[in-house]
Scaffold this motif. Structure first.
Motif, PDB file in Angstrom:
ATOM      1  N   PRO A   1       0.829  -1.208   0.000  1.00  0.00           N
ATOM      2  CA  PRO A   1       0.000   0.000   0.000  1.00  0.00           C
ATOM      3  C   PRO A   1       0.861   1.256   0.000  1.00  0.00           C
ATOM      4  CG  PRO A   1       0.055  -0.992   2.175  1.00  0.00           C
ATOM      5  CD  PRO A   1       0.787  -1.935   1.275  1.00  0.00           C
ATOM      6  N   THR A   2       0.557   2.168  -0.892  1.00  0.00           N
ATOM      7  CA  THR A   2       1.313   3.408  -0.981  1.00  0.00           C
ATOM      8  C   THR A   2       0.402   4.633  -0.826  1.00  0.00           C
ATOM      9  OG1 THR A   2       1.097   3.349  -3.397  1.00  0.00           O
ATOM     10  CG2 THR A   2       3.090   2.398  -2.452  1.00  0.00           C
ATOM     11  N   GLU A   3      -0.883   4.490  -1.106  1.00  0.00           N
ATOM     12  CA  GLU A   3      -1.792   5.623  -1.010  1.00  0.00           C
ATOM     13  C   GLU A   3      -2.096   5.945   0.449  1.00  0.00           C
ATOM     14  OE1 GLU A   3      -5.303   4.769  -3.164  1.00  0.00           O
ATOM     15  OE2 GLU A   3      -4.290   4.520  -5.099  1.00  0.00           O
ATOM     16  N   LYS A   4      -2.450   7.192   0.682  1.00  0.00           N
ATOM     17  CA  LYS A   4      -2.870   7.611   2.014  1.00  0.00           C
ATOM     18  C   LYS A   4      -4.270   7.099   2.287  1.00  0.00           C
ATOM     19  CE  LYS A   4      -3.234  11.691   4.979  1.00  0.00           C
ATOM     20  NZ  LYS A   4      -3.077  13.158   5.064  1.00  0.00           N
TER      21      LYS A   4
ATOM     22  N   ASP B   1      -6.504   9.592   9.852  1.00  0.00           N
ATOM     23  CA  ASP B   1      -5.495   8.958   9.001  1.00  0.00           C
ATOM     24  C   ASP B   1      -5.169   7.565   9.549  1.00  0.00           C
ATOM     25  OD1 ASP B   1      -3.376   8.198   7.423  1.00  0.00           O
ATOM     26  OD2 ASP B   1      -2.305  10.095   7.582  1.00  0.00           O
ATOM     27  N   VAL B   2      -5.455   6.519   8.754  1.00  0.00           N
ATOM     28  CA  VAL B   2      -5.223   5.130   9.187  1.00  0.00           C
ATOM     29  C   VAL B   2      -4.187   4.451   8.295  1.00  0.00           C
ATOM     30  CG1 VAL B   2      -7.509   4.872  10.228  1.00  0.00           C
ATOM     31  CG2 VAL B   2      -7.196   4.335   7.805  1.00  0.00           C
ATOM     32  N   THR B   3      -3.333   5.246   7.636  1.00  0.00           N
ATOM     33  CA  THR B   3      -2.349   4.667   6.715  1.00  0.00           C
ATOM     34  C   THR B   3      -1.399   3.726   7.442  1.00  0.00           C
ATOM     35  OG1 THR B   3      -2.443   6.725   5.431  1.00  0.00           O
ATOM     36  CG2 THR B   3      -0.633   5.225   4.963  1.00  0.00           C
TER      37      THR B   3
ATOM     38  N   ILE C   1      -1.276  -3.928   9.194  1.00  0.00           N
ATOM     39  CA  ILE C   1      -2.128  -5.113   9.027  1.00  0.00           C
ATOM     40  C   ILE C   1      -1.791  -5.842   7.733  1.00  0.00           C
ATOM     41  CG2 ILE C   1      -4.506  -5.917   8.735  1.00  0.00           C
ATOM     42  CD1 ILE C   1      -5.415  -3.628  10.490  1.00  0.00           C
ATOM     43  N   THR C   2      -1.583  -5.087   6.637  1.00  0.00           N
ATOM     44  CA  THR C   2      -1.274  -5.694   5.345  1.00  0.00           C
ATOM     45  C   THR C   2       0.054  -6.434   5.379  1.00  0.00           C
ATOM     46  OG1 THR C   2      -2.461  -3.894   4.244  1.00  0.00           O
ATOM     47  CG2 THR C   2      -1.050  -5.251   2.875  1.00  0.00           C
ATOM     48  N   THR C   3       1.058  -5.846   6.024  1.00  0.00           N
ATOM     49  CA  THR C   3       2.372  -6.489   6.117  1.00  0.00           C
ATOM     50  C   THR C   3       2.297  -7.775   6.927  1.00  0.00           C
ATOM     51  OG1 THR C   3       3.450  -4.321   5.990  1.00  0.00           O
ATOM     52  CG2 THR C   3       4.767  -6.156   6.822  1.00  0.00           C
ATOM     53  N   ARG C   4       1.608  -7.729   8.067  1.00  0.00           N
ATOM     54  CA  ARG C   4       1.460  -8.940   8.882  1.00  0.00           C
ATOM     55  C   ARG C   4       0.715 -10.024   8.122  1.00  0.00           C
ATOM     56  NH1 ARG C   4      -1.755  -8.203  12.819  1.00  0.00           N
ATOM     57  NH2 ARG C   4      -2.131  -5.955  12.815  1.00  0.00           N
ATOM     58  N   LEU C   5      -0.297  -9.644   7.361  1.00  0.00           N
ATOM     59  CA  LEU C   5      -1.060 -10.618   6.581  1.00  0.00           C
ATOM     60  C   LEU C   5      -0.192 -11.258   5.509  1.00  0.00           C
ATOM     61  CD1 LEU C   5      -3.794 -11.925   5.930  1.00  0.00           C
ATOM     62  CD2 LEU C   5      -4.310  -9.957   4.478  1.00  0.00           C
ATOM     63  N   ASN C   6       0.597 -10.461   4.787  1.00  0.00           N
ATOM     64  CA  ASN C   6       1.480 -10.997   3.743  1.00  0.00           C
ATOM     65  C   ASN C   6       2.541 -11.920   4.332  1.00  0.00           C
ATOM     66  OD1 ASN C   6       0.133  -9.614   1.735  1.00  0.00           O
ATOM     67  ND2 ASN C   6       1.508  -7.856   1.778  1.00  0.00           N
ATOM     68  N   ASN C   7       3.106 -11.537   5.479  1.00  0.00           N
ATOM     69  CA  ASN C   7       4.117 -12.385   6.122  1.00  0.00           C
ATOM     70  C   ASN C   7       3.531 -13.729   6.540  1.00  0.00           C
ATOM     71  OD1 ASN C   7       6.025 -10.401   5.801  1.00  0.00           O
ATOM     72  ND2 ASN C   7       5.889  -9.626   7.889  1.00  0.00           N
ATOM     73  N   LYS C   8       2.307 -13.705   7.074  1.00  0.00           N
ATOM     74  CA  LYS C   8       1.658 -14.951   7.476  1.00  0.00           C
ATOM     75  C   LYS C   8       1.366 -15.843   6.273  1.00  0.00           C
ATOM     76  CE  LYS C   8       1.425 -14.526  11.950  1.00  0.00           C
ATOM     77  NZ  LYS C   8       2.087 -15.509  12.856  1.00  0.00           N
TER      78      LYS C   8
ATOM     79  N   GLN D   1      -9.738  -7.929   9.992  1.00  0.00           N
ATOM     80  CA  GLN D   1      -9.404  -6.540  10.340  1.00  0.00           C
ATOM     81  C   GLN D   1      -9.200  -5.695   9.088  1.00  0.00           C
ATOM     82  OE1 GLN D   1      -6.020  -6.544  12.975  1.00  0.00           O
ATOM     83  NE2 GLN D   1      -6.934  -7.999  14.390  1.00  0.00           N
ATOM     84  N   LEU D   2      -8.550  -6.282   8.093  1.00  0.00           N
ATOM     85  CA  LEU D   2      -8.297  -5.528   6.861  1.00  0.00           C
ATOM     86  C   LEU D   2      -9.593  -5.261   6.106  1.00  0.00           C
ATOM     87  CD1 LEU D   2      -6.005  -4.349   5.149  1.00  0.00           C
ATOM     88  CD2 LEU D   2      -5.919  -6.512   3.904  1.00  0.00           C
ATOM     89  N   ASN D   3     -10.496  -6.251   6.079  1.00  0.00           N
ATOM     90  CA  ASN D   3     -11.783  -6.055   5.404  1.00  0.00           C
ATOM     91  C   ASN D   3     -12.595  -4.950   6.072  1.00  0.00           C
ATOM     92  OD1 ASN D   3     -11.116  -8.126   3.669  1.00  0.00           O
ATOM     93  ND2 ASN D   3     -12.329  -9.674   4.735  1.00  0.00           N
ATOM     94  N   TYR D   4     -12.602  -4.943   7.413  1.00  0.00           N
ATOM     95  CA  TYR D   4     -13.336  -3.903   8.144  1.00  0.00           C
ATOM     96  C   TYR D   4     -12.741  -2.528   7.869  1.00  0.00           C
ATOM     97  CZ  TYR D   4     -15.091  -1.154  12.076  1.00  0.00           C
ATOM     98  OH  TYR D   4     -15.655  -0.172  12.840  1.00  0.00           O
ATOM     99  N   LEU D   5     -11.411  -2.446   7.872  1.00  0.00           N
ATOM    100  CA  LEU D   5     -10.758  -1.166   7.633  1.00  0.00           C
ATOM    101  C   LEU D   5     -11.015  -0.681   6.206  1.00  0.00           C
ATOM    102  CD1 LEU D   5      -9.025   0.828   9.195  1.00  0.00           C
ATOM    103  CD2 LEU D   5      -6.995  -0.316   8.322  1.00  0.00           C
TER     104      LEU D   5
END
Length: 292
Positions: free
Chosen positions: A68-71, A154-156, A162-169, A209-213
């Motif tokens: 993710p790169t966008e704000k 701002d939730v960037t 969350i995205t990084t933890r998901l990809n690592n898992k 969590q990512l879907n909710y966000l």
């Protein structure tokens, strides 16, 4: 002499082949049965290469590999407004909300007896790109805007975490799937499957969590409160008829309280009446005796 040298070379070659076979077997055993310390090392390796793997996933179709790169922002607010026609205003706002791709998440209606007015409250979810347009429509439809509050969060950082933890898992899950495919012992299979179950549970939690966000980011929230005007003679809190009605109601409540109080304490009242009657009779007899 030549025969002796050839014989020694042949023995050395056989011994070397035996050592290489033994080393290959040991490496294979380590891959099939990872030690308890293998997971932290593997996780560290995954974390060190998360950026590279994510870029490779974008190029090669790796699932869940997103950088993710966008704000990322969550927009929400409240607005309170006065209107002359409660039902007409509600219909106008709901029609506008549907046209802009939004929906009503919650709604309620109540009467404020202190202010003498009816309130209608509903929570609207609107696509973020149409939020300002809908807000302007709401403000324009009101006779008077009492209050308005808009917040942007701002939730960037939270989104990237969350995205990084998901990809690592997910990368760790793929590693254990590869180990499971190579496992031959039942104990190794069970151990790897237990690890996979734990990792999949973490993946489901992070994905939720990512879907909710993502939903909070895509749909902004606006809580709208609109109420009817106060008008004299329309049973408002300051009208004569309204006050007279309340006075009669309160008088009736007082009479009811007295009635039920008498019923509740009738034994005490009866006892007091009996004692008073006996006392009067005694006084009369005493007066007669004194006269005689």
């Amino acid at each position: 002499m030549k025969k002796f040298i050839l014989g020694m070379a042949l023995c050395i070659g056989i011994a070397s082949c035996g050592n290489r076979n033994g080393e290959k077997y040991k490496v294979q055993e380590v891959a099939l049965a990872p030690s308890p310390n293998a997971e932290p090392a593997m996780a560290a390796d995954v974390k060190a290469n998360s950026t590279e793997s994510a870029q490779a996933g974008n190029a090669g179709g790796q699932p869940g590999a997103v950088t993710p790169t966008e704000k990322k922002v969550v927009k929400e607010g409240e607005i309170s407004l006065e209107t002359g026609d409660l039902k007409a205003s509600r219909k106008s706002l709901t029609d506008s909300l549907k046209k802009l791709g939004g929906y009503i998440d919650e709604e309620s209606e109540n009467t404020d007896t202190y202010e003498g007015r009816k309130n209608y409250v509903f929570k609207a979810r609107i696509p973020v790109q149409n939020f300002e347009r809908f807000l302007n429509t709401v403000s324009a439809s009101a006779d008077h805007v009492e209050s308005k509050s808009i917040r942007i969060k701002d939730v960037t950082t939270e989104y990237i975490d969350i995205t990084t933890r998901l990809n690592n898992k997910k990368l760790l899950e793929n590693r254990y799937k590869a180990l499971l495919a190579k496992a031959g012992k039942m104990s190794d299979i069970l151990e790897v499957e237990n690890k996979l179950n734990d990792i999949r549970t973490d993946i489901e939690s992070s994905q939720g969590q990512l879907n909710y966000l993502n939903k909070q980011i895509a749909f902004s929230t606006l809580q709208i409160t609109f109420f009817t005007k106060n008008s004299a003679g329309n049973n408002s809190g300051n009208s004569f008829g309204y006050k007279l009605k309340n006075a009669f109601g309160e008088s009736l409540q007082v009479l009811q309280s007295i009635f039920f109080g008498v019923i509740t304490f009738w034994p005490v009242i009866a006892l007091v009446a009996i004692i008073y009657f006996i006392f009067r009779q005694w006084r009369k007899r005493k007066s007669r005796k004194a006269t005689l």
